[in-house]
Design a protein around this motif. Sequence first.
Motif, PDB file in Angstrom:
ATOM      1  N   MET A 174       0.828  -1.216   0.000  1.00 51.87           N
ATOM      2  CA  MET A 174       0.000   0.000   0.000  1.00 51.87           C
ATOM      3  C   MET A 174       0.856   1.257   0.000  1.00 51.87           C
ATOM      4  N   PHE A 175       2.060   1.147   0.505  1.00 51.60           N
ATOM      5  CA  PHE A 175       2.910   2.343   0.624  1.00 51.60           C
ATOM      6  C   PHE A 175       3.665   2.679  -0.665  1.00 51.60           C
ATOM      7  N   LEU A 176       3.586   1.811  -1.675  1.00 49.22           N
ATOM      8  CA  LEU A 176       4.405   2.000  -2.871  1.00 49.22           C
ATOM      9  C   LEU A 176       4.192   3.372  -3.541  1.00 49.22           C
ATOM     10  N   PRO A 177       2.948   3.779  -3.780  1.00 50.87           N
ATOM     11  CA  PRO A 177       2.762   5.108  -4.400  1.00 50.87           C
ATOM     12  C   PRO A 177       3.355   6.236  -3.544  1.00 50.87           C
TER      13      PRO A 177
ATOM     14  N   GLU B 289      13.846   0.107  -3.305  1.00 50.28           N
ATOM     15  CA  GLU B 289      14.751  -1.022  -3.571  1.00 50.28           C
ATOM     16  C   GLU B 289      14.116  -2.320  -3.058  1.00 50.28           C
ATOM     17  N   ILE B 290      13.415  -2.232  -1.949  1.00 44.54           N
ATOM     18  CA  ILE B 290      12.813  -3.430  -1.358  1.00 44.54           C
ATOM     19  C   ILE B 290      11.386  -3.647  -1.843  1.00 44.54           C
ATOM     20  N   MET B 291      10.642  -2.575  -2.033  1.00 46.14           N
ATOM     21  CA  MET B 291       9.205  -2.735  -2.264  1.00 46.14           C
ATOM     22  C   MET B 291       8.787  -2.642  -3.743  1.00 46.14           C
ATOM     23  N   ALA B 292       9.616  -2.005  -4.571  1.00 41.05           N
ATOM     24  CA  ALA B 292       9.173  -1.813  -5.963  1.00 41.05           C
ATOM     25  C   ALA B 292       9.098  -3.148  -6.688  1.00 41.05           C
ATOM     26  N   THR B 293       8.250  -3.187  -7.708  1.00 39.25           N
ATOM     27  CA  THR B 293       8.098  -4.407  -8.496  1.00 39.25           C
ATOM     28  C   THR B 293       8.523  -4.114  -9.931  1.00 39.25           C
ATOM     29  N   GLU B 294       8.481  -5.145 -10.776  1.00 39.07           N
ATOM     30  CA  GLU B 294       8.903  -4.930 -12.164  1.00 39.07           C
ATOM     31  C   GLU B 294       7.984  -3.927 -12.866  1.00 39.07           C
ATOM     32  N   ARG B 295       6.744  -3.781 -12.377  1.00 38.90           N
ATOM     33  CA  ARG B 295       5.823  -2.813 -12.991  1.00 38.90           C
ATOM     34  C   ARG B 295       6.293  -1.366 -12.790  1.00 38.90           C
ATOM     35  N   ASP B 296       7.136  -1.159 -11.785  1.00 36.52           N
ATOM     36  CA  ASP B 296       7.582   0.206 -11.470  1.00 36.52           C
ATOM     37  C   ASP B 296       8.895   0.581 -12.149  1.00 36.52           C
ATOM     38  N   ILE B 297       9.441  -0.344 -12.947  1.00 33.81           N
ATOM     39  CA  ILE B 297      10.802  -0.124 -13.466  1.00 33.81           C
ATOM     40  C   ILE B 297      10.921   1.162 -14.286  1.00 33.81           C
ATOM     41  N   HIS B 298       9.953   1.377 -15.172  1.00 32.31           N
ATOM     42  CA  HIS B 298      10.100   2.548 -16.048  1.00 32.31           C
ATOM     43  C   HIS B 298      10.059   3.850 -15.250  1.00 32.31           C
ATOM     44  N   THR B 299       9.171   3.900 -14.257  1.00 29.05           N
ATOM     45  CA  THR B 299       9.123   5.098 -13.401  1.00 29.05           C
ATOM     46  C   THR B 299      10.455   5.247 -12.661  1.00 29.05           C
TER      47      THR B 299
ATOM     48  N   VAL C 103      16.681   0.452  -9.135  1.00 31.45           N
ATOM     49  CA  VAL C 103      16.414   0.032 -10.515  1.00 31.45           C
ATOM     50  C   VAL C 103      16.951  -1.388 -10.742  1.00 31.45           C
ATOM     51  N   TRP C 104      18.170  -1.571 -10.331  1.00 32.05           N
ATOM     52  CA  TRP C 104      18.807  -2.865 -10.570  1.00 32.05           C
ATOM     53  C   TRP C 104      18.035  -4.009  -9.895  1.00 32.05           C
ATOM     54  N   ILE C 105      17.661  -3.788  -8.629  1.00 32.07           N
ATOM     55  CA  ILE C 105      16.916  -4.832  -7.892  1.00 32.07           C
ATOM     56  C   ILE C 105      15.569  -5.085  -8.561  1.00 32.07           C
ATOM     57  N   SER C 106      14.920  -4.016  -9.023  1.00 36.06           N
ATOM     58  CA  SER C 106      13.614  -4.198  -9.671  1.00 36.06           C
ATOM     59  C   SER C 106      13.757  -4.986 -10.966  1.00 36.06           C
TER      60      SER C 106
END
Lengths: 438, 703
Positions: B431-434, B456-466, B487-490
Amino acid sequence: MSQQTKPLNRRQFVKAMAGASTLLAVPHVIPGSALGKDGAVPPSERIVLGGIGIGGRGTYDLGCFLEQPDVQFVAVCDVKEARRVAVKQLADQKYQNRDCAMYCDFRELLDRSDIDAVLIATGPNWHATAAIYSARAGKDIYCEKPCTKNISQSLLLAETMRRCGRVFQAGTQRRNLPHFAFACELARTGRLGPLRTVYAHPAGMTTAMSRWLPPQEAPPIEKVDWDMYLGPAAWRPFNSVMLNGFHFEKGGGFMGTFEPGGQFLGGGVLEWGSHCVDLCQWAADKDSTAPVEYCPPEDGQIVATYADGVKLILREKDWLPLGSCPVRFEGDTGWIETGDSGKFVLSSPELLAGRKVEEIGGYPATFHVRDFLDCVKTRSQPKCNADIACYSHIACHATNIALFLGRKVQFDPVQHEFLGDEQANRLRSEAIRAPWRI
Amino acid sequence: MKYLNPISLFNKNLLAIVKLCEWLLVGGSLCVVSVALRAGDHSALDGAIQALAKLEPGQDLSVLNPIEQAVVQSRADEQARMDIENRLVAILRGTATDDAKAYACRQLGIVGSDESVPVLAELLPNPRLSHMACYALEDIGSPAALRSLRDMLGKTEGREKIGIAISLGRLADPDAVLILSDLLHARDNTLAEVAVTALGRIGTLPAAEALRSYAGAAPPEFDHVVADAICNAAELLCRRGDPAAAVRLYESLQSAESERIRAAAFRGLMVAKPSESIRMVIAGLASEEPWQRAVAADYLVDLKQQEAIRAIASAIPELPLSGKIAALVSLQDRADPALRAAALELLDHPDTEIRIHALKVLRMSGTAHDVTELAHLATAAEDDRIRAAAFETLRLMPARGTNQALIGWMQTEGNLSPAIVQCALARRSPMFLPVFLEAAKDSHPAIRIEAFHALEIMATERDIHTLIELLCRSSEGEEREAAGRAVWISCQKIPDPTQRPAPLLAAFQKADAAGQCAILPSLARMGGEESLRAVHSAMQSTDRSVRDAGYRALANWPDASVADELFEIARHGNLPAYRVWALRAYARVISLPNDCPPQQTFDRLKQALDLATRIEDKKLILSRFGSVRTIETLALLRDFVDDPELQGTVVAAIFEAAKGLSQTDPEPARAALEAIRSLTQDEALRQQIPKVIQDIDARKQDR
């Protein structure tokens, strides 16, 4: 998902109470009986230590104690004169005096009111009995593993420590090593997904009855007190192989034997299990329970199952080359495997999440000893306290019973009895030899 | 001629009949096999029993395996059990050795019944076998077994008598009270002490009465043993539904001199008098006696009734400081509105300890309404311990709506801070991602950096471009490092490994020079051929900043696939800076964990060392030798140990290499460690060296 707060277990409670220790200076575990030193207040500066049964492993443990600046080792008890003298020399050399006292009967050492804590590193046959005597004499205890010989002793050990308000640390030092702790943390915090299977290395999957060896002429009692060596175990004639055997009554209970030449037959999973199963219990958040079902070996592995379906699998093969005493924890989304090399392998590097885990190989006990000493001072309970050791040992004993009986057994970890199996229930305890009693 | 026991013959036939019936019923051919096997078992059992009758100490026990098999398999077969029991009883009655009889006793402990009791009782006076007889009798545990133990108590002396008394206690034999009471006054102190303990374990009214009468006359050194036995008896009486008797027993201990005995009595009374327990708990918490507070607090942990919790929560304000803390600690895992109210009130208490414990109570009893207060304390409290406690409470609070409330608080202008980002991250909720993505654009660099750590911990592949867009906008230094890592972790979360560099490569193609410089370090860390092509193109760029970034990216390569290229640049690179970067990178990649023989890594590191001219490069390369666990490494490093500029690095490398060798080559490792023991100035190393030496020595001993 947020991490839920879990109810305090007794150990956490005790630890929490220790946080308020300036206000609550008496032992926080309340004696249900009236044993131990009256008004014992933990020493704020120096912990006076005695050693009971200091052989090879005991000397290593003692080394870890001696390097701590707040420990003063003052007395050794051993049934063997040679060991008494060797340990006294070690201590006297360390302190540059001749003060280390020697005893053959540990009860005399326990009678000393100046001793705060004891290191028990006798053979496994004596561990629980000596620990219970020590607790009743008001001493805190660091006890080598395996700590108990059967299920009944495991429960009694925990109950005694609770009643007497003693600090107890089982010598399962891997709980105080960072890579094992990290592995358990990953499992406990859900980072591996819902936990499904925990694997332990048993280092032996056979059990055998206790036995005699051919009688030999016993040395004079001042050299070796054979009767004291046997202690709570069944009487048998003197035999030097048994006297010097590392495995005498190891595994205890109805199991544990010694073969000439050093072949280890008894003990079953208790040898490594007291380490590896203990770590699995921690990883699975099962410190206050044990599996409910135990199957005899099949395809080289023993499968035990917890009430929630998590499997504890003991196997001797198929481990990654990560050193002795390996464990592996598998969840729905990841796994970790580690061992005594200090290294670990993860299913995904993401699981590390930026953490730096110190790599400490060789399973040193120093951290474990320090944990114990800190708890002696704060009156909190260490990582491998008696409640925790109780259930990890029960899991091993129950496994051994399934091994010995060669059939599946079901165990109720609340009532502490096997379901519908009188034979298994009879194997939960054993009489100890008089005049010893616990 | 083989002797055939008529009973066993009968049993054998009976078993065969039973099995035949089974076969007739189920029609299974397997049952025929079973009958045949059982017959084979009996012949093996006959042999084993004969071997047991002649057993001498030290003989191979495997010949007795059929006995153990018969014992174990007799569980569901009463006839088989009787058969094996009879055979074992015969061993005890016969002329077998004590070793054999001890073995028989162990087996009877598993299968014995009243049939075994008489012969076991006969062994009780035998100093060598008395214990083993007790062993079996305790497991049998029947009225007949108890009767035999009682009978033999009067017929034995010394250790044997003590052993029997212990067994009677362990079996809690109510009929043994009288005879054990007689032993209370035995001249043998051990016997008297054992009788005291046994009576406590029996725990009936007569046993308790015997103990109470004895308590006044017991020698002072028995005080604790007697009190322990009385407590045992009281606990048993309580469990059996006679709390009044238990109360009388506990009350008899209340005036004891020993604090521990009084503590035990106080605890026992609370259990035995539940209707008064709340009053006693409050009185205990209010007591000036630390032991009474501790007993009350301990009791409180196990107290379950909600009304009791509420009564105590409402009494907290009136308790003294120490009592307040004890109560808060004991109740901190309960979720209760009364507790919440008490804890909120205590947040204004002048004592820091009280405030900390009140915050801990809110972990379970707090609600979403408390988030504002907690967030404020977690970020702005003056006392760092309060901040930490509030942080922990916010992190752990499971109350419904907590995340939404925290998000609302974070989105209110002026509330965002690195600490609150950390706190939100600690809850690990998507829930905190945005909020984190928004925080990564904040005007404060510290908040942006913390947001990247969270992403780095919470982002997913959907957030990569942002994230890549944010990376391109990031300031050089710590922020770019954090953004790059996120970015790298995502990218690593893309399931297909071959697709992981794709988003970065696409962004790289479109980016301007500044963007390319930002992307290159992350791209290089991905590795792979396409990434390498992009790096090579950057190295050829006419833009100096991009070219530099390209060389740096190559130096940041994750594996040894570029080792030769790096070595070439280290030797012949255009610029000194490129040569240095390449040399250092070369030393790093060739000493990463790999499948090469250690000698090959050793040789390549030595080549690098020959190229190094600057002291810091030499240090780096020498330090990498630590991962090459060979005897030659120790020899090479020793050559540099006397150089004062290099000594610290070399000693650390020797330590690392020696530690790695300590299991395979303990002696040279030990010698190397001994040699550096006095050289190191590093305190941590100074402590670790003797430990590794100690471990090497210990490994020779028990594990």
